[in-house]
Design a protein around this motif. Structure first.
Motif, mmCIF file in Angstrom:
data_model
loop_
_atom_site.group_PDB
_atom_site.id
_atom_site.type_symbol
_atom_site.label_atom_id
_atom_site.label_comp_id
_atom_site.label_asym_id
_atom_site.label_seq_id
_atom_site.Cartn_x
_atom_site.Cartn_y
_atom_site.Cartn_z
ATOM 1 N N MET A 81 66.991 62.420 25.598
ATOM 2 C CA MET A 81 68.413 62.099 25.388
ATOM 3 C C MET A 81 68.933 61.158 26.467
ATOM 4 O O MET A 81 69.822 60.345 26.217
ATOM 5 N N VAL A 85 68.883 55.874 24.043
ATOM 6 C CA VAL A 85 70.290 55.919 23.652
ATOM 7 C C VAL A 85 70.446 56.419 22.218
ATOM 8 O O VAL A 85 71.340 57.215 21.911
ATOM 9 N N ARG A 86 69.573 55.955 21.322
ATOM 10 C CA ARG A 86 69.696 56.354 19.920
ATOM 11 C C ARG A 86 69.467 57.856 19.751
ATOM 12 O O ARG A 86 70.157 58.521 18.966
ATOM 13 N N ASP A 88 70.106 60.153 21.961
ATOM 14 C CA ASP A 88 71.302 60.849 22.453
ATOM 15 C C ASP A 88 72.433 60.782 21.443
ATOM 16 O O ASP A 88 73.205 61.731 21.294
ATOM 17 N N ARG A 89 72.535 59.653 20.747
ATOM 18 C CA ARG A 89 73.610 59.482 19.764
ATOM 19 C C ARG A 89 73.532 60.552 18.677
ATOM 20 O O ARG A 89 74.555 61.044 18.198
ATOM 21 N N TYR A 90 72.319 60.938 18.289
ATOM 22 C CA TYR A 90 72.165 61.925 17.219
ATOM 23 C C TYR A 90 72.117 63.370 17.738
ATOM 24 O O TYR A 90 72.541 64.302 17.048
ATOM 25 N N ALA A 92 73.354 64.520 20.867
ATOM 26 C CA ALA A 92 74.491 64.966 21.681
ATOM 27 C C ALA A 92 75.510 65.796 20.889
ATOM 28 O O ALA A 92 75.984 66.827 21.388
ATOM 29 N N PRO A 93 75.869 65.393 19.652
ATOM 30 C CA PRO A 93 76.821 66.233 18.901
ATOM 31 C C PRO A 93 76.318 67.647 18.673
ATOM 32 O O PRO A 93 77.098 68.598 18.711
ATOM 33 N N ARG A 138 69.922 64.748 31.312
ATOM 34 C CA ARG A 138 70.462 63.561 30.653
ATOM 35 C C ARG A 138 71.447 62.820 31.573
ATOM 36 O O ARG A 138 71.365 61.604 31.749
ATOM 37 N N TRP A 142 71.297 59.041 33.335
ATOM 38 C CA TRP A 142 72.374 58.064 33.197
ATOM 39 C C TRP A 142 72.870 57.560 34.551
ATOM 40 O O TRP A 142 73.420 56.453 34.640
#
Length: 249
Positions: A81, A85-86, A88-90, A92-93, A138, A142
């Protein structure tokens, strides 16, 4: 060696301070609900091998198993994550939706699905620890400056080299801190879970002593639970000192 002596001395001073507070409270209250420390330690010495040791072993096993399971799942998930980036986009929610749910509220469901034995208790610790590992790793990735990656990228390094030389060392302090923070919560929740469907564990021992109005054994169990926490935190401090020397003062 010198630093180890300083740390050991600080631990001993902390214990002495707590014992003095305990003795002062016992002398002030003068009730069986707060016995004097020496009475508790005398009782602890008498029953440790015969009664408490097996309960402590069960609790320690459940904590270690739950944390290891959380590391096996949470560590790679947090790295993925943080770096991709992709992903994490899916993902993280899903983390944000499930992380705030009080895990103890899931205990009845876990007991129905996994039974009241070892598995439900280990899964409960896993659920508490894994989210903190994922989020800490994560966020740690970052925080790495983009310039850190440039030398390896210029040499044509792949993800394996990036993980070995940048991600793993950079996130190690976050990883250890996440386990340290989660461990205290895990011990508290383990105490609660051990009051259901088991005959072993420090939670069971302490509650059983309390119901029998045996305050000496109840406090002896609390002392052992505290020492288990001290052991685990001490091991984490040693691991951090050895693996993260660049940040140690």
């Amino acid at each position: 060696m010198k630093k180890s002596k300083v740390v050991l001395r600080a631990y001993l001073l902390g214990m002495v301070f707590l014992l003095l507070l305990w003795q002062a409270a016992a002398s002030w209250v003068q009730l069986p609900i707060i016995p004097e420390p020496w009475l508790v330690f005398e009782r602890l010495g008498a029953i440790f091998a015969a009664k408490i040791a097996i309960h402590a072993a069960y609790s320690l096993w459940r904590i270690v198993a739950g944390i290891l399971l959380a590391v096996l799942v949470g560590y790679p998930l947090g790295i993925i994550m943080g770096y991709f980036v992709r992903a994490d986009r899916y993902l993280a929610p899903l983390v944000y939706l499930t992380y705030p749910v009080p895990k103890i509220a899931l205990l009845p469901i876990l007991m129905l699905l996994a039974g009241v034995g070892e598995l439900s208790k280990i899964i409960m610790i896993f659920l508490i620890v894994v989210f903190q590992i994922v989020v800490a790793l994560r966020d740690g990735i970052w925080a790495i400056p983009a310039e850190t990656y440039y030398p390896l990228y210029s040499l044509g390094a792949g993800f394996r080299q990036v993980f070995r030389y940048i991600l793993m060392p950079a996130t190690l302090p976050n990883f250890i801190t996440a386990i340290r923070v989660a461990m205290a919560t895990a011990v508290s929740v383990l105490f609660f879970t051990e009051t259901f469907g088991t005959q072993y564990g420090m939670g069971y021992f302490i509650m059983d002593a309390w119901l029998r109005v045996n305050y000496l054994e109840m406090y002896a169990g609390i002392v052992i639970l505290s020492l288990l926490g001290l052991l685990l935190f001490g091991l984490l401090d040693m691991m951090e000192e050895r693996l993260c020397r660049w940040q140690m003062k």
